[in-house]
Motif scaffolding. Structure first.
Motif, mmCIF file in Angstrom:
data_model
loop_
_atom_site.group_PDB
_atom_site.id
_atom_site.type_symbol
_atom_site.label_atom_id
_atom_site.label_comp_id
_atom_site.label_asym_id
_atom_site.label_seq_id
_atom_site.Cartn_x
_atom_site.Cartn_y
_atom_site.Cartn_z
ATOM 1 N N LEU A 179 -4.897 16.241 -3.632
ATOM 2 C CA LEU A 179 -3.847 15.245 -3.520
ATOM 3 C C LEU A 179 -4.439 13.931 -3.002
ATOM 4 O O LEU A 179 -5.284 13.935 -2.109
ATOM 5 C CB LEU A 179 -2.751 15.721 -2.560
ATOM 6 C CG LEU A 179 -2.055 17.040 -2.915
ATOM 7 C CD1 LEU A 179 -1.079 17.430 -1.824
ATOM 8 C CD2 LEU A 179 -1.346 16.935 -4.253
ATOM 9 N N VAL A 180 -3.997 12.845 -3.577
ATOM 10 C CA VAL A 180 -4.404 11.508 -3.149
ATOM 11 C C VAL A 180 -3.189 10.849 -2.509
ATOM 12 O O VAL A 180 -2.133 10.708 -3.149
ATOM 13 C CB VAL A 180 -4.920 10.664 -4.327
ATOM 14 C CG1 VAL A 180 -5.282 9.260 -3.848
ATOM 15 C CG2 VAL A 180 -6.122 11.337 -4.971
ATOM 16 N N VAL A 181 -3.341 10.449 -1.252
ATOM 17 C CA VAL A 181 -2.234 9.907 -0.481
ATOM 18 C C VAL A 181 -2.483 8.424 -0.208
ATOM 19 O O VAL A 181 -3.571 8.037 0.232
ATOM 20 C CB VAL A 181 -2.065 10.667 0.851
ATOM 21 C CG1 VAL A 181 -0.954 10.051 1.686
ATOM 22 C CG2 VAL A 181 -1.779 12.142 0.581
ATOM 23 N N ALA A 182 -1.482 7.617 -0.481
ATOM 24 C CA ALA A 182 -1.539 6.185 -0.170
ATOM 25 C C ALA A 182 -0.224 5.802 0.502
ATOM 26 O O ALA A 182 0.836 6.291 0.123
ATOM 27 C CB ALA A 182 -1.760 5.359 -1.434
ATOM 28 N N ARG A 183 -0.316 4.945 1.497
ATOM 29 C CA ARG A 183 0.890 4.508 2.190
ATOM 30 C C ARG A 183 0.842 3.000 2.407
ATOM 31 O O ARG A 183 -0.230 2.403 2.524
ATOM 32 C CB ARG A 183 1.061 5.247 3.514
ATOM 33 C CG ARG A 183 -0.022 5.014 4.525
ATOM 34 C CD ARG A 183 0.275 5.738 5.844
ATOM 35 N NE ARG A 183 0.081 7.169 5.739
ATOM 36 C CZ ARG A 183 1.060 8.055 5.756
ATOM 37 N NH1 ARG A 183 2.304 7.639 5.869
ATOM 38 N NH2 ARG A 183 0.808 9.333 5.677
ATOM 39 N N ARG A 184 2.027 2.412 2.431
ATOM 40 C CA ARG A 184 2.129 0.962 2.608
ATOM 41 C C ARG A 184 3.314 0.655 3.513
ATOM 42 O O ARG A 184 4.454 1.059 3.238
ATOM 43 C CB ARG A 184 2.313 0.264 1.264
ATOM 44 C CG ARG A 184 2.360 -1.261 1.363
ATOM 45 C CD ARG A 184 2.589 -1.908 0.022
ATOM 46 N NE ARG A 184 3.971 -1.738 -0.445
ATOM 47 C CZ ARG A 184 4.353 -0.886 -1.356
ATOM 48 N NH1 ARG A 184 3.473 -0.084 -1.929
ATOM 49 N NH2 ARG A 184 5.619 -0.794 -1.729
ATOM 50 N N THR A 216 -3.784 8.005 9.312
ATOM 51 C CA THR A 216 -2.652 7.499 10.079
ATOM 52 C C THR A 216 -2.597 5.977 9.981
ATOM 53 O O THR A 216 -3.614 5.301 10.128
ATOM 54 C CB THR A 216 -2.764 7.923 11.549
ATOM 55 O OG1 THR A 216 -2.806 9.347 11.625
ATOM 56 C CG2 THR A 216 -1.571 7.431 12.342
ATOM 57 N N ALA A 217 -1.411 5.446 9.715
ATOM 58 C CA ALA A 217 -1.217 4.000 9.633
ATOM 59 C C ALA A 217 -0.305 3.553 10.766
ATOM 60 O O ALA A 217 0.777 4.122 10.946
ATOM 61 C CB ALA A 217 -0.608 3.608 8.287
ATOM 62 N N PRO A 218 -0.715 2.562 11.544
ATOM 63 C CA PRO A 218 0.138 2.104 12.644
ATOM 64 C C PRO A 218 1.144 1.053 12.189
ATOM 65 O O PRO A 218 0.861 0.223 11.318
ATOM 66 C CB PRO A 218 -0.865 1.512 13.637
ATOM 67 C CG PRO A 218 -1.972 0.996 12.754
ATOM 68 C CD PRO A 218 -2.030 1.910 11.555
ATOM 69 N N ALA A 249 2.791 5.498 15.196
ATOM 70 C CA ALA A 249 1.764 6.117 14.353
ATOM 71 C C ALA A 249 2.455 6.883 13.219
ATOM 72 O O ALA A 249 3.244 7.794 13.463
ATOM 73 C CB ALA A 249 0.895 7.059 15.175
ATOM 74 N N VAL A 250 2.150 6.508 11.981
ATOM 75 C CA VAL A 250 2.749 7.134 10.805
ATOM 76 C C VAL A 250 1.667 7.908 10.060
ATOM 77 O O VAL A 250 0.644 7.338 9.677
ATOM 78 C CB VAL A 250 3.392 6.089 9.880
ATOM 79 C CG1 VAL A 250 4.080 6.767 8.705
ATOM 80 C CG2 VAL A 250 4.380 5.226 10.650
ATOM 81 N N GLY A 251 1.897 9.200 9.864
ATOM 82 C CA GLY A 251 0.936 10.051 9.201
ATOM 83 C C GLY A 251 0.178 10.903 10.206
ATOM 84 O O GLY A 251 0.386 10.814 11.425
ATOM 85 N N PRO A 252 -0.721 11.757 9.736
ATOM 86 C CA PRO A 252 -1.016 11.985 8.324
ATOM 87 C C PRO A 252 0.030 12.875 7.653
ATOM 88 O O PRO A 252 0.861 13.483 8.318
ATOM 89 C CB PRO A 252 -2.377 12.691 8.380
ATOM 90 C CG PRO A 252 -2.335 13.437 9.674
ATOM 91 C CD PRO A 252 -1.563 12.569 10.629
ATOM 92 N N LEU A 253 -0.036 12.941 6.320
ATOM 93 C CA LEU A 253 0.824 13.844 5.567
ATOM 94 C C LEU A 253 0.374 15.282 5.815
ATOM 95 O O LEU A 253 -0.801 15.598 5.691
ATOM 96 C CB LEU A 253 0.755 13.514 4.074
ATOM 97 C CG LEU A 253 1.624 14.381 3.160
ATOM 98 C CD1 LEU A 253 3.098 14.074 3.380
ATOM 99 C CD2 LEU A 253 1.252 14.144 1.698
ATOM 100 N N ARG A 254 1.313 16.141 6.156
ATOM 101 C CA ARG A 254 1.012 17.536 6.438
ATOM 102 C C ARG A 254 1.560 18.390 5.293
ATOM 103 O O ARG A 254 2.774 18.450 5.090
ATOM 104 C CB ARG A 254 1.619 17.961 7.780
ATOM 105 C CG ARG A 254 1.214 19.358 8.224
ATOM 106 C CD ARG A 254 1.771 19.648 9.614
ATOM 107 N NE ARG A 254 1.404 20.972 10.085
ATOM 108 C CZ ARG A 254 0.279 21.254 10.711
ATOM 109 N NH1 ARG A 254 -0.584 20.284 10.952
ATOM 110 N NH2 ARG A 254 0.018 22.473 11.118
#
Length: 384
Positions: A53-58, A150-152, A126-131
């Motif tokens: 899986l490839v995870v991207a967040r914005r 993790t994206a702040p 703190a947002v993430g990581p995807l579990r």
């Protein structure tokens, strides 16, 4: 890897059946035990398969003031060759879990989830990581793995508009002045000539040496500068409501308001914390609003003496603004001792049950319930 309650029961049954079958020579029980053990083994192998899986967040936006809306867009793409069957996923957003649908995600396809980020409290969310949890078809084994980083999301203190920024008294050879006009009288550096520069500012000797026109860049050394000192000692903010020191939150809002107003007025301003810096790298690498978002209370009770000693020795500015809580009034003597080094010293006390005694330490003291009241009373002390 975790075995579910169903898997534990089946594994115990397999051990009992195998033991009983071998002990009493019952091949039927032995066969059932072997089948149960094989089912648990198959479940473990199935759950151990790692989906690609490839995870991207914005974050939109990744920096907001407290109470302003912010959202996170999460995109998960199946980069493998098989469907992502039997997958359960959730994204971490602070202390909250956000479900992400991944069941039957085809190869090469992606799914997108957009959700709101809580901004009701100042801080760094703190947002993430995807579990992602992989389960076997029988529900015997479950294996959870993190995906992505993790994206702040930086939740800054509220900014209260100030009608004017107190510039204090700038140091000058002609005496103290309340404000000075912009203008350059002191050499600072050399830079390349650009169209529109005055020829009288060309440094001809350097231009001849380097082969191109170089002009002098000057600064006004008499421009007053501000120093905002935020008291983040736990002892200065003793009262808690729901685990939150509201007096400290108000002090952070006041500090952010002064810093923003100073920047808008093109005045030099420095933000200092009494306790330890909350972010590695310190003020040189992190913006003041990010530092205020990450600021936390510390137990460094003796830090005020150390930071006032540094301020007295270094003389970092002309105007000192000290923001503290009701428990910080015991240290106003240390702040008052800085009046010889700083022409203007103002203290903001937040959350005090009773007013601060007039003339405490010979300082200008503003008692305020919160950051909004501090901004409202700013006009009365903007010229010292």
């Amino acid at each position: 890897m975790g075995i579910t309650a169903r898997g534990v029961g089946l594994l115990v049954a397999a051990v009992v059946l195998l033991g009983t079958g071998f002990r009493f020579a019952y091949p039927e029980l032995t066969l059932l035990g072997a089948a149960a053990g094989a089912a648990v083994g198959y479940a473990a192998l199935t759950a151990a398969w790692r989906p690609r899986l490839v995870v991207a967040r914005r974050a939109d936006p990744d920096r907001v003031a407290r109470g302003e809306p912010a959202s996170m867009t999460l995109t998960v793409r199946n980069a493998g060759r098989l469907r992502s069957a039997n997958l359960l996923a959730e994204d971490r957003c602070g202390s909250r879990a956000v479900p992400v649908p991944l069941l039957r995600l085809r190869p090469g396809r992606d799914t997108e989830v957009r959700y709101d980020v809580p901004t009701d409290r100042r801080g760094v969310v703190a947002v993430g990581p995807l579990r992602v949890t992989r389960r076997d078809p029988l529900g015997l084994v479950a294996l959870a793995r993190p995906y992505g980083e993790t994206a702040p999301v930086w939740v800054h203190p509220r900014i209260h508009p100030l009608s004017a920024v107190p510039t204090g008294a700038g140091r000058s050879l002609d005496g103290r002045v309340d404000g000075v006009p912009h203008g350059s009288i002191t050499f600072d550096s050399l830079r390349e000539y650009v169209v529109g520069d005055e020829l009288r500012r060309v440094h001809w000797r350097t231009s001849a040496r380097v082969g191109e026109l170089m002009v002098r860049e000057n600064v006004d050394t008499s421009l007053p500068s501000l120093v905002v000192l935020l008291d983040n000692r736990a002892a200065a903010h003793p009262h808690r409501a729901g685990g939150v020191a509201e007096s400290f939150e108000s002090a952070c809002e006041a500090a952010a308001s002064v810093v923003v107003a100073a920047h808008r007025a093109d005045l030099p301003v420095r933000l200092l914390l009494v306790g330890p810096e909350p972010i590695e790298g310190g003020p040189a690498e992190v913006g003041p609003l990010d530092r205020l978002a990450a600021a936390e209370l510390s137990d460094s009770d003796d830090a005020l003496r150390a930071v006032t000693t540094r301020l007295r020795q270094d003389r970092l500015g002309d105007t000192l603004i000290f923001l503290t809580g009701p428990g910080g009034r015991d240290g106003l003597g240390h702040v008052g001792a800085l009046r010889g080094a700083y022409p203007s010293v103002v203290v903001g006390v937040f959350g005090a049950a009773e007013p601060t005694p007039a003339g405490a330490g010979g300082l200008v003291v503003v008692d305020a319930v919160d950051g909004a009241q501090f901004a409202a009373e700013w006009d009365g002390v903007r010229r010292w």
